[in-house]
Enzyme design. Structure first.
Site, short mmCIF file in Angstrom:
data_model
loop_
_atom_site.label_atom_id
_atom_site.label_comp_id
_atom_site.label_asym_id
_atom_site.label_seq_id
_atom_site.Cartn_x
_atom_site.Cartn_y
_atom_site.Cartn_z
N CYS A 20 68.29 79.63 37.55
CA CYS A 20 68.89 78.88 38.66
C CYS A 20 70.13 79.56 39.21
O CYS A 20 70.39 79.49 40.42
CB CYS A 20 69.20 77.45 38.23
N HIS A 74 73.13 73.80 34.76
CA HIS A 74 72.27 73.86 35.93
C HIS A 74 73.11 74.33 37.11
O HIS A 74 74.35 74.21 37.09
CB HIS A 74 71.66 72.49 36.24
N ASP A 90 68.57 71.99 45.95
CA ASP A 90 68.26 72.22 44.54
C ASP A 90 66.79 72.61 44.43
O ASP A 90 65.90 71.81 44.75
CB ASP A 90 68.55 70.95 43.74
#
Length: 205
Positions: A20, A74, A90
């Site tokens: 990510c 994250h 996202d």
């Protein structure tokens, strides 16, 4: 929701599962290349805590009806073009791409009140231009002791800065005096990036 988005289609975005931090770096790079005038309004946001155990809901990797997962950290992308408009991009959420800030935070993080203190979420918010310059990762965190990959890496070379080989830990760390950007609790994060319509109406009187 207006359709004037930085990334019209999620399929147009670079994405590799479990990377990510690099996915968001690529989003920042895409804005710099295609919409440079918007880069100063964009942020990379890291979510973690001291124990690196942060619950998130509505995640593709989540389980159950609520799609909840516990990550060590994250990262998501945020575009804040005006005081009353903030969008979250996202690539790992089951929510729309993008999602308005309030909806994203409400459904993804819910509240710290029902969580044990060790699960409270903290947020490191980094301006996109800073992230592009300072982020550096040789992907060592994704290798097992024998050198094999935990998850297959992106096909492009590692993202390395001119001054550091691997500084991912500085971004995940939620100590206010360390690393780039600013660190917020969940309530502080909401206070800084969400302005309710009622508050905006009062301010405009």
């Amino acid at each position: 929701m207006t359709t004037d988005f930085l990334f019209p289609k999620i399929a147009d975005c670079s994405y590799v599962s479990c990377y990510c931090e690099e996915n968001v770096w690529k989003l920042c790079e895409q804005v710099k290349r295609t919409r440079p005038e918007e880069l100063s309004k964009c942020y990379a946001v890291f979510v973690s805590n001291e124990g690196r155990t942060v619950p998130l809901w509505r995640q593709k990797a989540g389980r159950g009806d609520d799609q909840v997962v516990i990550w060590d950290y994250h990262v998501f992308f945020m575009h804040n073009p005006s005081p009353n408009r903030c969008l979250v991009f996202d690539l790992d959420t089951t929510l729309p791409f993008p999602t308005y800030f309030h909806k994203y935070v409400t459904e993804t993080f819910r509240s710290d009140l029902a969580l044990r203190p060790e699960h409270h979420r903290f947020f490191r918010v980094i301006p996109a231009d800073t992230y592009l310059i300072e982020f550096s990762s040789d992907r060592r965190h994704m290798r097992r002791p024998d050198g094999s990959w935990i998850k297959p890496p992106p096909s492009y070379p590692p993202i390395l800065s001119n001054t550091n080989l691997h500084c991912l830990g500085d971004f995940i760390c939620m100590s206010a005096g360390k690393g780039p950007g600013a660190v917020y609790s969940l309530s502080e994060f909401v206070h800084n990036f969400y302005k309710s319509p009622h508050v905006m109406a009062q301010n405009n009187k």
